[in-house]
Design a protein around this motif. Structure first.
Motif, PDB file in Angstrom:
ATOM      1  N   ASN A 362       0.793  -1.230   0.000  1.00 33.92           N
ATOM      2  CA  ASN A 362       0.000   0.000   0.000  1.00 33.92           C
ATOM      3  C   ASN A 362       0.825   1.280   0.000  1.00 33.92           C
ATOM      4  OD1 ASN A 362      -2.283  -1.629   0.113  1.00 33.92           O
ATOM      5  ND2 ASN A 362      -2.378  -1.553   2.353  1.00 33.92           N
ATOM      6  N   GLU A 363       2.108   1.179   0.375  1.00 31.66           N
ATOM      7  CA  GLU A 363       2.959   2.368   0.431  1.00 31.66           C
ATOM      8  C   GLU A 363       4.223   2.140  -0.396  1.00 31.66           C
ATOM      9  OE1 GLU A 363       3.966   3.079   4.471  1.00 31.66           O
ATOM     10  OE2 GLU A 363       1.897   2.908   5.200  1.00 31.66           O
ATOM     11  N   LYS A 364       4.671   3.179  -1.062  1.00 32.20           N
ATOM     12  CA  LYS A 364       5.937   3.076  -1.775  1.00 32.20           C
ATOM     13  C   LYS A 364       7.090   2.976  -0.783  1.00 32.20           C
ATOM     14  CE  LYS A 364       4.654   5.677  -5.942  1.00 32.20           C
ATOM     15  NZ  LYS A 364       4.963   6.881  -6.745  1.00 32.20           N
ATOM     16  N   VAL A 365       8.071   2.146  -1.093  1.00 34.07           N
ATOM     17  CA  VAL A 365       9.272   2.102  -0.261  1.00 34.07           C
ATOM     18  C   VAL A 365      10.030   3.405  -0.464  1.00 34.07           C
ATOM     19  CG1 VAL A 365       9.409  -0.408  -0.464  1.00 34.07           C
ATOM     20  CG2 VAL A 365      10.703   1.020  -2.054  1.00 34.07           C
ATOM     21  N   SER A 366      10.895   3.735   0.479  1.00 38.23           N
ATOM     22  CA  SER A 366      11.658   4.971   0.362  1.00 38.23           C
ATOM     23  C   SER A 366      12.790   4.796  -0.648  1.00 38.23           C
ATOM     24  CB  SER A 366      12.239   5.358   1.726  1.00 38.23           C
ATOM     25  OG  SER A 366      13.254   4.442   2.105  1.00 38.23           O
ATOM     26  N   GLU A 367      13.256   5.906  -1.178  1.00 38.85           N
ATOM     27  CA  GLU A 367      14.386   5.864  -2.102  1.00 38.85           C
ATOM     28  C   GLU A 367      15.631   5.315  -1.407  1.00 38.85           C
ATOM     29  OE1 GLU A 367      14.476   6.304  -5.214  1.00 38.85           O
ATOM     30  OE2 GLU A 367      12.525   7.234  -5.640  1.00 38.85           O
ATOM     31  N   ILE A 415      18.753  -4.504 -12.440  1.00 37.12           N
ATOM     32  CA  ILE A 415      18.534  -4.272 -11.002  1.00 37.12           C
ATOM     33  C   ILE A 415      18.512  -2.775 -10.718  1.00 37.12           C
ATOM     34  CG2 ILE A 415      19.652  -4.437  -8.736  1.00 37.12           C
ATOM     35  CD1 ILE A 415      18.285  -6.997  -9.436  1.00 37.12           C
ATOM     36  N   ASN A 416      19.458  -2.059 -11.269  1.00 38.46           N
ATOM     37  CA  ASN A 416      19.540  -0.609 -11.017  1.00 38.46           C
ATOM     38  C   ASN A 416      18.372   0.157 -11.610  1.00 38.46           C
ATOM     39  OD1 ASN A 416      21.777  -0.616  -9.447  1.00 38.46           O
ATOM     40  ND2 ASN A 416      23.170   0.255 -10.952  1.00 38.46           N
ATOM     41  N   ALA A 417      17.703  -0.429 -12.590  1.00 35.30           N
ATOM     42  CA  ALA A 417      16.582   0.258 -13.249  1.00 35.30           C
ATOM     43  C   ALA A 417      15.271   0.138 -12.464  1.00 35.30           C
ATOM     44  CB  ALA A 417      16.384  -0.300 -14.656  1.00 35.30           C
ATOM     45  N   VAL A 418      15.245  -0.692 -11.425  1.00 35.89           N
ATOM     46  CA  VAL A 418      14.012  -0.891 -10.650  1.00 35.89           C
ATOM     47  C   VAL A 418      13.656   0.391  -9.896  1.00 35.89           C
ATOM     48  CG1 VAL A 418      12.972  -2.179  -8.740  1.00 35.89           C
ATOM     49  CG2 VAL A 418      14.402  -3.367 -10.416  1.00 35.89           C
ATOM     50  N   THR A 419      12.378   0.760  -9.920  1.00 37.75           N
ATOM     51  CA  THR A 419      11.901   1.978  -9.263  1.00 37.75           C
ATOM     52  C   THR A 419      11.000   1.642  -8.073  1.00 37.75           C
ATOM     53  OG1 THR A 419       9.890   2.139 -10.605  1.00 37.75           O
ATOM     54  CG2 THR A 419      11.914   3.130 -11.510  1.00 37.75           C
ATOM     55  N   THR A 420      10.699   2.650  -7.277  1.00 36.68           N
ATOM     56  CA  THR A 420       9.789   2.452  -6.142  1.00 36.68           C
ATOM     57  C   THR A 420       8.398   2.061  -6.643  1.00 36.68           C
ATOM     58  OG1 THR A 420       9.262   4.819  -6.105  1.00 36.68           O
ATOM     59  CG2 THR A 420      11.048   4.056  -4.664  1.00 36.68           C
ATOM     60  N   GLU A 421       8.011   2.589  -7.797  1.00 38.10           N
ATOM     61  CA  GLU A 421       6.719   2.214  -8.378  1.00 38.10           C
ATOM     62  C   GLU A 421       6.708   0.730  -8.765  1.00 38.10           C
ATOM     63  OE1 GLU A 421       7.176   6.526  -8.628  1.00 38.10           O
ATOM     64  OE2 GLU A 421       8.455   4.867  -9.314  1.00 38.10           O
ATOM     65  N   ASP A 422       7.837   0.240  -9.273  1.00 35.86           N
ATOM     66  CA  ASP A 422       7.946  -1.179  -9.615  1.00 35.86           C
ATOM     67  C   ASP A 422       7.765  -2.057  -8.381  1.00 35.86           C
ATOM     68  OD1 ASP A 422       8.483  -0.691 -12.320  1.00 35.86           O
ATOM     69  OD2 ASP A 422      10.645  -0.575 -11.984  1.00 35.86           O
ATOM     70  N   ILE A 423       8.380  -1.640  -7.277  1.00 31.34           N
ATOM     71  CA  ILE A 423       8.303  -2.433  -6.034  1.00 31.34           C
ATOM     72  C   ILE A 423       6.859  -2.561  -5.579  1.00 31.34           C
ATOM     73  CG2 ILE A 423       8.973  -2.543  -3.608  1.00 31.34           C
ATOM     74  CD1 ILE A 423      11.275  -3.053  -5.529  1.00 31.34           C
ATOM     75  N   GLN A 424       6.135  -1.448  -5.565  1.00 31.34           N
ATOM     76  CA  GLN A 424       4.744  -1.497  -5.109  1.00 31.34           C
ATOM     77  C   GLN A 424       3.888  -2.330  -6.067  1.00 31.34           C
ATOM     78  OE1 GLN A 424       2.766   2.305  -4.684  1.00 31.34           O
ATOM     79  NE2 GLN A 424       1.270   1.458  -3.254  1.00 31.34           N
ATOM     80  N   ARG A 425       4.145  -2.199  -7.352  1.00 29.57           N
ATOM     81  CA  ARG A 425       3.356  -2.953  -8.342  1.00 29.57           C
ATOM     82  C   ARG A 425       3.521  -4.460  -8.153  1.00 29.57           C
ATOM     83  NH1 ARG A 425       5.161  -5.096 -12.799  1.00 29.57           N
ATOM     84  NH2 ARG A 425       7.052  -3.790 -12.828  1.00 29.57           N
TER      85      ARG A 425
END
Length: 687
Positions: A362-367, A415-425
């Motif tokens: 439900n929440e984006k992880v932090s940068e 791996i480096n291209a992964v975003t916080t939006e990707d993690i939540q998705r």
């Protein structure tokens, strides 16, 4: 007296864990993804279908080889265990080379060689590579599957099953797989005593003939070799391997539950609950979601810096460690978040798991979390590249998972291209917090009621009960009635009578016990002395060197370890006074009867000796068969069980010569070598 072992082992593990503290609060910043240069294998395929991958690496004069059959998963059904037996029999000689001679030659050449029902592996100096490859081929393609070896391996398998019957952790893993995939699925079925007993040598031979086939096989060879030489040797040794038609296997579809539920299995001997939150997933290495899932799992439960660990261990002190894994597989995989937790906090631990699952969904992880996870993953990946087995696995994965040839060269860039939006998705897609099985294997009498009252976000979580074979059952009755005439005094009297009688026990003024156990490959020595006047001494040694002393003189005490002498606290003095007697039952006036419980299949009276200690006395024999003690170690609260067995008579009184103590994932099995009564104990021992 035996109570001292508990305190001792805890202190030993505590003091040996004292190390220089490292500041992990500020992780190093991640730099650009390093270039990964993996040698591209040279490949060729034999006429029988065996595909060979060769990677030259002349840095060291060594060669590693891995033979793998990439067959579809096999459902063994009423023959469950046949693959285990087949794998155990492979490598035990060939039809032309006796087992002893085969193993002796492998050892003489300084090589390592292993076989399984799905292949083989070996590691050798390059000058012995031709012979080791030849031996591996002979062991794999011309095994000596004889009746004598079959009988030996079958008996060993049955013994392993029997010894594992009471192991809560291994049973929890088996139960979790069976409930997630289903017992009729290759990934969910399990071996039983009945299925192994029904196996014959012909079953093993049939399995071998059916599935040990070259058409889905890969041979990866990495090291100090020349491809041209390898090709000649492989053709010579594997060219005669005949194809066989694989039996058809239909795998049932795996479905997740419609709503999150607790699946509970009772293990009365459990001193902690094994908790797994799990759901089936569809994820392959080649999927676009693969790399975001790797990082999502690293953040959620991929180590000591991950959220589950920090929440359940560091913050709440429920467990030694909490982790998660997100599998990938061509057919079906699963997500698992797991921990071993104290009985008293089982329901709270379930809530903590759900909190973290909902949070990452439900929440984006932090940068910062994302950057730290990427840095850690990058470091682990680069270190793994130093191992030849890693390179072999990567080369094999490209073939078996149909991956692009540059999959691992571009791995860290992805791996480096992964975003916080990707993690939540991907968390929402693969961590099914609303459709998960919460599998709990533990002590029903202590945890079931709390689980039945469990709610989350205002919604009840249903509890379904299963036996240890994952058959659905009605809720068991965990509250066994006690005869009103039974009292603590009765139980203690029966115990004293069982060990030799009051007259014999009263004559004992001191007991000196010497025992040994093995810890991480080293011999641990244990000596305890205790007197009826209320004094005790415990000395632990490793490899003959004294590691720790715990001394109590009846009024004060101390622990000495690593050059430090730490006086007892007031609480420790109180505990020592209650335990400093060869037979605490003779002096405990505040004990209370807690109920009747099952201890390893034996009914026993549970007697609370004090707030932190419960003893268990067999209804049948009267003997003390178990003790469970709750202890604190820093922020952690530990439940430490010790079982007593092998009672033998010494000077007219029976003492247990077998003592087994578990603490977290570690078990210490002490064997008493000597007990001296009223001998070799003086006041100087308690100074």
């Amino acid at each position: 007296m035996k109570n001292k072992i508990l305190a001792l082992a805890v202190l030993l593990l505590t003091t040996t864990g004292i190390q220089a503290q490292i500041d992990r609060s500020t992780p190093p910043k991640a730099g650009p993804a390093p270039e990964i240069n993996l040698e591209k294998p040279e490949t060729f395929t034999l006429d029988n279908g065996l595909k060979v991958l060769v990677v030259e690496n002349h840095k060291l004069p060594r060669v590693s080889m891995v033979l793998t059959m990439d067959n579809p998963p096999i459902f063994e059904g009423d023959k469950a265990g046949v693959s285990t037996l087949t794998g155990a029999m492979l490598g035990e000689g060939t039809k032309n080379i006796p087992k002893e001679k085969f193993n002796e030659e492998v050892d003489y050449l300084g090589a390592n060689m292993n076989f399984s029902s799905r292949g083989a592996s070996a590691n050798t100096l390059s000058k012995y590579f031709p012979r080791i490859l030849e031996l591996m081929a002979k062991g794999a393609l011309n095994p000596d599957l004889n009746q004598e070896q079959f009988a030996t391996e079958k008996e060993r398998t049955l013994e392993n099953l029997k010894s594992g019957e009471k192991d809560v952790s291994s049973n929890a893993r088996r139960i979790s797989s069976a409930l997630t995939y289903g017992k009729d699925h290759p990934y969910g079925e399990f071996t039983t005593k009945e299925s192994v007993e029904g196996l014959s040598l012909e079953d093993v031979k049939q399995f071998y003939n059916n599935y040990y086939a070259p058409q889905n096989a890969y041979l990866v060879i990495i090291g100090d070799v020349k491809p041209s030489e390898v090709k000649k040797l492989v053709k010579k040794n594997f060219g005669s391997w005949k194809k066989s038609e694989l039996p058809k296997n239909t795998m049932p579809k795996v479905n997740n539950v419609a709503e999150t539920q607790v699946n509970f299995v009772d293990f009365p001997n459990a001193v902690q609950s094994e908790v797994q939150v799990t759901n089936a997933i569809q994820l392959k290495k080649g999927d676009p979601d693969y790399f975001p899932v790797l990082i999502a799992n690293k953040i959620l439960g991929g180590g000591g810096e991950a959220r589950l660990f920090l929440n359940l261990r560091e913050d709440k002190g429920y467990t030694y460690g909490a982790y998660s894994s997100t599998g990938d597989d061509k057919y079906v995989a699963r997500f698992v978040a797991s921990a071993s937790v104290r009985n008293a906090v089982t329901d709270s631990a379930v809530v903590a798991f759900l909190d973290e699952l909902h949070r990452i969904r439900n929440e984006k992880v932090s940068e910062e979390e994302l950057a730290n996870a990427k840095a850690k993953y990058t470091g682990d990946f680069v270190l793994a590249l130093e191992r030849p087995t890693t390179i072999a696995a990567y080369a094999l994965n490209i073939e078996t998972d149909n991956l692009p040839q540059d999959f691992y060269q571009t791995y860290l860039k992805k791996i480096n291209a992964v975003t916080t939006e990707d993690i939540q998705r991907v968390a929402k897609k693969y961590y099914l917090a609303d459709n998960a099985r919460i599998i709990v294997v533990g002590k029903g009498s202590e945890v079931a009621e709390k689980l039945e009252n469990l709610t989350y976000n205002g919604k009840d979580i249903p509890v379904k009960y299963f036996d240890k074979y994952t058959n659905a059952i009605e809720k068991p009755d965990y509250n066994k009635s006690i005869d009103p005439s039974v009292s603590v005094e009765n139980i203690f009297n029966e115990y004293i009578k069982a060990i030799g009688g009051e007259d014999a026990v009263k004559d004992i003024e001191s007991v000196y016990m010497i025992a040994q156990a093995e810890l991480q490959g080293q011999k641990m020595g244990l000596e305890t002395k205790v007197t009826s006047s209320g004094k005790s001494s415990t000395v632990v040694s490793m490899a003959g060197n004294v590691m720790q002393k715990q001394i109590f003189n009846g009024a004060t005490g101390f622990v000495a370890a690593q050059g430090q002498k730490i006086p007892f606290t007031e609480e420790q003095v109180t505990a020592a006074k209650a335990e400093a007697h060869p037979f605490p039952e003779m002096m405990n006036e505040n004990a209370t009867l807690a109920g009747i419980e099952d201890v390893d299949g034996e009914e026993a009276y549970a007697v609370k000796m004090d707030e932190n200690t419960t003893n268990y006395y067999s209804k049948e024999s009267g003997l003390k068969i178990k003790q469970v003690k709750t202890m604190k170690q820093g922020p952690q609260t530990m439940t430490v069980p010790i079982t007593y067995s092998d009672y033998r008579e010494v000077e007219g009184v029976k003492f247990p010569f077998g003592l087994s103590q578990s603490m977290g994932p570690m078990t210490l099995d002490f064997q008493v070598s000597e007990i001296l009564v009223n001998e070799n104990v003086t006041d100087a021992d308690f100074e």
